[in-house]
Design a protein around this motif. Structure first.
Motif, PDB file in Angstrom:
ATOM      1  N   GLN A 614      -0.389  -3.016  10.652  1.00 22.00           N
ATOM      2  CA  GLN A 614      -1.732  -3.261  10.337  1.00 22.00           C
ATOM      3  C   GLN A 614      -1.804  -3.644   8.663  1.00 22.00           C
ATOM      4  O   GLN A 614      -2.426  -4.331   8.299  1.00 22.00           O
ATOM      5  N   THR A 615      -1.274  -2.537   7.959  1.00 23.41           N
ATOM      6  CA  THR A 615      -1.521  -2.934   6.502  1.00 23.41           C
ATOM      7  C   THR A 615      -0.834  -3.941   5.985  1.00 23.41           C
ATOM      8  O   THR A 615      -1.191  -4.766   4.962  1.00 23.41           O
ATOM      9  N   ASP A 617      -0.050  -6.827   7.249  1.00 20.96           N
ATOM     10  CA  ASP A 617      -1.150  -7.871   7.716  1.00 20.96           C
ATOM     11  C   ASP A 617      -2.354  -8.144   6.875  1.00 20.96           C
ATOM     12  O   ASP A 617      -2.585  -9.156   6.277  1.00 20.96           O
ATOM     13  N   PHE A 618      -2.816  -7.041   6.417  1.00 20.10           N
ATOM     14  CA  PHE A 618      -4.036  -7.081   5.501  1.00 20.10           C
ATOM     15  C   PHE A 618      -3.631  -7.428   4.157  1.00 20.10           C
ATOM     16  O   PHE A 618      -4.143  -8.447   3.831  1.00 20.10           O
ATOM     17  N   VAL A 619      -2.619  -6.893   3.679  1.00 21.12           N
ATOM     18  CA  VAL A 619      -1.907  -7.494   2.380  1.00 21.12           C
ATOM     19  C   VAL A 619      -1.705  -8.855   2.380  1.00 21.12           C
ATOM     20  O   VAL A 619      -2.061  -9.618   1.469  1.00 21.12           O
ATOM     21  N   ALA A 620      -0.890  -9.280   3.267  1.00 17.51           N
ATOM     22  CA  ALA A 620      -0.359 -10.523   3.610  1.00 17.51           C
ATOM     23  C   ALA A 620      -1.733 -11.732   3.757  1.00 17.51           C
ATOM     24  O   ALA A 620      -1.417 -12.729   3.072  1.00 17.51           O
ATOM     25  N   THR A 621      -2.837 -11.557   4.293  1.00 18.62           N
ATOM     26  CA  THR A 621      -3.856 -12.215   4.500  1.00 18.62           C
ATOM     27  C   THR A 621      -4.977 -11.943   3.362  1.00 18.62           C
ATOM     28  O   THR A 621      -5.927 -12.668   3.334  1.00 18.62           O
ATOM     29  N   ALA A 664       1.812   9.292   5.400  1.00 17.47           N
ATOM     30  CA  ALA A 664       0.895   9.662   4.303  1.00 17.47           C
ATOM     31  C   ALA A 664       0.919   8.318   3.434  1.00 17.47           C
ATOM     32  O   ALA A 664      -0.039   8.034   2.892  1.00 17.47           O
ATOM     33  N   MET A 665       2.101   7.774   3.231  1.00 14.33           N
ATOM     34  CA  MET A 665       2.182   6.760   2.302  1.00 14.33           C
ATOM     35  C   MET A 665       1.590   5.323   2.634  1.00 14.33           C
ATOM     36  O   MET A 665       0.908   4.908   2.084  1.00 14.33           O
ATOM     37  N   VAL A 666       1.751   5.244   4.149  1.00 13.36           N
ATOM     38  CA  VAL A 666       1.062   3.830   4.611  1.00 13.36           C
ATOM     39  C   VAL A 666      -0.556   3.976   4.610  1.00 13.36           C
ATOM     40  O   VAL A 666      -1.115   3.338   4.198  1.00 13.36           O
ATOM     41  N   ARG A 667      -0.696   5.422   4.591  1.00 10.82           N
ATOM     42  CA  ARG A 667      -2.468   5.510   4.729  1.00 10.82           C
ATOM     43  C   ARG A 667      -2.840   5.251   3.348  1.00 10.82           C
ATOM     44  O   ARG A 667      -4.049   4.627   3.015  1.00 10.82           O
ATOM     45  N   ALA A 673      -5.309  -0.965  -0.562  1.00 11.39           N
ATOM     46  CA  ALA A 673      -5.344  -2.506  -0.502  1.00 11.39           C
ATOM     47  C   ALA A 673      -6.955  -2.718  -0.340  1.00 11.39           C
ATOM     48  O   ALA A 673      -7.410  -3.875  -0.553  1.00 11.39           O
ATOM     49  N   ARG A 674      -7.589  -2.176   0.758  1.00 12.77           N
ATOM     50  CA  ARG A 674      -8.706  -2.111   0.825  1.00 12.77           C
ATOM     51  C   ARG A 674      -9.873  -2.115  -0.305  1.00 12.77           C
ATOM     52  O   ARG A 674     -10.545  -3.137  -0.612  1.00 12.77           O
ATOM     53  N   GLU A 675      -9.526  -1.108  -1.221  1.00  7.29           N
ATOM     54  CA  GLU A 675     -10.207  -0.955  -2.357  1.00  7.29           C
ATOM     55  C   GLU A 675      -9.966  -2.247  -3.315  1.00  7.29           C
ATOM     56  O   GLU A 675     -11.062  -2.702  -3.804  1.00  7.29           O
TER      57      GLU A 675
END
Length: 764
Positions: A614-615, A617-621, A664-667, A673-675
């Motif tokens: 999930q993370t 994909d978020f960073v890649a896009t 914990a690190m991926v959260r 990334a969202r910020e």
């Protein structure tokens, strides 16, 4: 006869001095021989035949060679040269042809270079340099041969030179400028004469390479001889004096690291962050481009490039690991920093620096030596940049070979047509995905949907950008500009690829949440059984505390289960169960302890893998907005998950700790990334609303970064810089480009705007 003390302390040694003299004489003789030989060689190499005649391959006829090259340049095949000047377009008069021949003869007579000139009507959309290189290779031109190809109808030209030619890139650029001015004015004969004269003037006064080598070798030999003499005779006499001086001279402080010494530590830190973001984008783009090639050509054709990509990714992983260690150290130092003195509360780092300068006087900071900790940090930041450069070089070295494999210029119409078909299919999926996201939003809270909530809108923008790119690509094809058409086709392909990832991410999130709901029942039952087992253990405070925490977790999950976040519930239950298992380990059998730890590792890694997808994909896009810190945390989470998998078979307890740390690190990576994405979009929206506001960061050539290709980091680059030399070493595309394999260094190029190398302050 009385002998003096000086003669007694240092007796005369005629043998030593004689040997030293013979050494000097021998080296002097050797130097004379080398100079004479190199001078003769230099004179011998200057002479060249005045009439430039190409060496044509004896194995293949021109027709056979053209047939073999038709897949590379089918529209305008290369030619085999037989004359110094070939005027297929018929644009030269007899007088002009003589002028060109005289310029070519002057070049051949005064230098060791030869030039061939070809006039044709059109390259038919083929890249001029590619056409010139193909004709030069087909004609068997040698290292010192140049080929200038001019298309009169297109008003374009291409200059081909061997990769080992003695001309520098600066000299080749001078030739380009001279030819471009004449071609623009349709002065066809002066274009060639200017090219030949520019080359001749650039190299006529240059020293012969053999002579330079000879002089350098002679200098080295002379220095060796002088060093031997000094070491043999002077050093023994100077050693006592040097010892006395050393005893009287204080030891100077160690200088700061010389690498990037012109940058402050903060500036070097930001440069390392920019390098990490750039190479990470290049890896993502190259991986996507490799996927396109694999689907078109099969896995066997792309296996070498997969290995190249894996090698570059290894360097980038090491760079991210160094960055993570530096961030941990900085966070630890910040936690232990004394309170800010009164009067400086809320001051920015730059304000604190200025205040310190005012207190200590001008130049105080510059005079202060760098601490060992700062010097070590500087060295590691420089190492990050070096690793990023190495990965970029690895990718860039195969860029041209990858482009040749895909034959994009010849397949540009096919690529654009394929984009049209895929765009229609993905457009139909957008409505379905939006409906699914609405259902998920009604059932689950915002938390588990945070990384996909805006995916349908971003996908729509990307699809719209892809349609625009296709229209621009078709217009470029109609104008015969195949290189520009390929750039638009690649941008459209990447936009469709990101749109598909965004839509797939929503589907994956729905499956992940549905699976979490089913696994939550099993986790609750397992923890309930552990709590019952813990009640039988009395007098152990650690077990009592762990049992109380587990009961609280069970109660919390029970209360929030309806309409709550099943992923957060699983995380809470897993943490409580791990703590209770650790407390009960002393009263359980070793085999049971390992089995329970192993089961927890499997469950945790399943959850971590889903979070990583999930993370990622978020960073890649949203790579146009996500900064270095979020990417560093994501890379660290991947590393920790890999460590957990490696430890799982032999030490499940240690593996469980690594898996929990990865979770914990991926959260943390997802949150950062969202910020980043929200901050960039908000800043761009504010700049668009107040374009005249002073200091608005978004008010530049980019326009607002609100979505689509800009947010996705897909920036078209139709004016790609191509190498003039025949060696396939050009760096093209990738990273912040419209697409491609390579391009590890972020550069700003796009007709519609340029990219800024900035992110929110928290991510730098």
């Amino acid at each position: 006869m009385i002998e003096s003390r000086a003669r007694a302390e240092l007796p005369h040694d005629p043998g030593t001095r004689a040997s030293g003299g013979w050494v000097i004489v021998a080296f002097a003789g050797l130097v004379s021989v080398v100079l004479a030989a190199t001078s003769q060689a230099a004179n011998a190499t200057v002479v060249r035949p005045a009439e430039p005649l190409p060496s044509v391959s004896p194995r293949l006829t021109a027709a056979m060679q053209a047939e073999l090259m038709k897949d590379v340049l089918p529209a305008s095949p290369p030619i085999t040269l037989t004359d110094a000047v070939t005027d297929s377009a018929g644009v030269l008069t007899d007088a002009e042809r003589e002028d060109v021949l005289e310029a070519v003869d002057r070049l051949a007579g005064e230098t060791d270079l030869r030039m061939f000139v070809v006039y044709i009507e059109s390259f038919d959309g083929t890249d001029p340099v590619d056409w010139a290189n193909a004709s030069a290779n087909q004609s068997g031109l040698r290292t010192d041969d140049l080929l200038l190809a001019i298309a009169t109808a297109d008003a374009e030209f291409g200059l081909s030179a061997d990769s080992n030619v003695t001309l520098t890139d600066s000299q080749l650029r001078q030739v380009d400028s001279a030819v471009a001015a004449a071609v623009e004015d349709e002065q066809w004969a002066p274009a060639a004469t200017e090219a030949a004269d520019t080359v001749r003037q650039g190299v006529a006064g240059a020293t012969s390479p053999l002579l330079v080598v000879g002089i350098a070798l002679a200098a080295v030999l002379l220095l060796v001889a002088l060093g031997f003499v000094l070491w043999r005779f002077a050093v023994p006499r100077l050693r006592p004096l040097l010892a006395q001086l050393r005893d009287r001279t204080p030891v100077a402080a160690a200088p700061a690291a010389g690498v990037y010494s012109d940058l402050t530590l903060d500036e070097l830190d930001e440069r390392a962050a920019v390098a990490l973001v750039g190479i990470d984008d290049a890896l993502k783009t190259s991986e996507q481009e490799l996927g396109f090639a694999r689907s078109e050509l099969g896995g066997d054709a792309t296996r070498d490039f997969e290995l190249i990509l894996a090698g570059a990714a290894g360097d980038v992983r090491e760079a991210f690991a160094i960055r993570q260690a530096l961030d941990v150290e900085r966070e630890g130092a910040s936690a232990g920093t004394p309170a800010t003195p009164a009067g400086t509360v809320g001051a920015a780092p730059g304000d604190e620096r200025e205040a310190g300068e005012d207190a200590a006087g001008p130049g105080a900071e510059a005079a202060a030596p760098e601490s060992p900790e700062d010097a070590a940090r500087r060295e590691r930041l420089a190492r990050i940049i070096a690793l990023c450069d190495a990965a970029a070089d690895t990718l860039d070295a195969r860029t041209r070979a990858f482009d040749d494999l895909r034959r994009l210029q010849q397949r540009a119409p096919e690529l654009l047509a394929d984009v049209v078909t895929r765009e229609a299919e993905l457009s139909q999926r957008v409505a379905v995905t939006r409906s699914l996201l609405t259902q998920l939003d009604r059932r689950y809270p915002t938390g588990p949907l945070a990384t996909v909530v805006g995916n349908p809108e971003q996908a729509e923008l990307l699809l719209a950008n892809a349609k625009e790119a296709v229209a621009a690509g078709n217009s470029a094809l109609a104008a015969g500009q195949k290189a520009v058409a390929v750039a638009h086709a690649r941008g459209a392909q990447n936009a469709l690829g990101q749109a598909a990832v965004l839509l797939d991410a929503v589907d994956s999130t729905a499956l992940h949440l549905r699976d979490a709901v089913g696994r939550l029942d099993k986790s609750i039952a397992s923890l309930t059984q552990d709590v019952a087992s813990a009640r039988a253990v009395e007098g152990d405070l650690r077990v009592t505390l762990a049992r109380a925490a587990a009961q609280a977790s069970l109660k919390h999950v029970e209360v929030t289960r309806q309409g709550g976040d099943p992923l957060a519930g699983l995380q809470r239950i897993a943490t409580a169960e791990a703590a209770l298992d650790a407390a009960l380990a002393s009263v359980r059998d070793t085999t049971e302890v390992k089995a329970r730890a192993s089961a927890l590792v499997r469950d945790t890694l399943v959850r971590v893998d889903a979070q990583l997808r999930q993370t990622g994909d978020f960073v890649a896009t949203r790579r146009g907005a996500v900064g270095a810190t979020a990417r560093t945390r994501l890379a660290e989470a991947v590393r920790l998950a890999d460590v957990a998998r490696a430890l799982h078979p032999t030490d499940p307890t240690a593996a469980l700790g690594e898996a929990q740390e990865a979770s914990a690190m991926v959260r943390e990576a997802a949150r950062l990334a969202r910020e980043d994405a929200d901050a960039v979009v908000a800043a761009a929206a504010a700049a668009a609303a107040e374009p005249d506001a002073e200091g608005a960061e978004g008010a530049d050539a980019n326009g607002p970064i609100t979505g689509g290709m800009m947010l996705g980091g897909i920036l078209l680059d139709p004016n790609l810089a191509r190498s003039r030399k025949r060696a396939r070493t050009a760096r093209i595309g990738g990273g912040f480009g419209g697409g491609g394999f390579g391009g590890g260094r972020p550069t700003a190029h796009r007709k519609l705007g340029t990219v800024r190398a900035w992110w929110p302050a928290s991510t730098r």
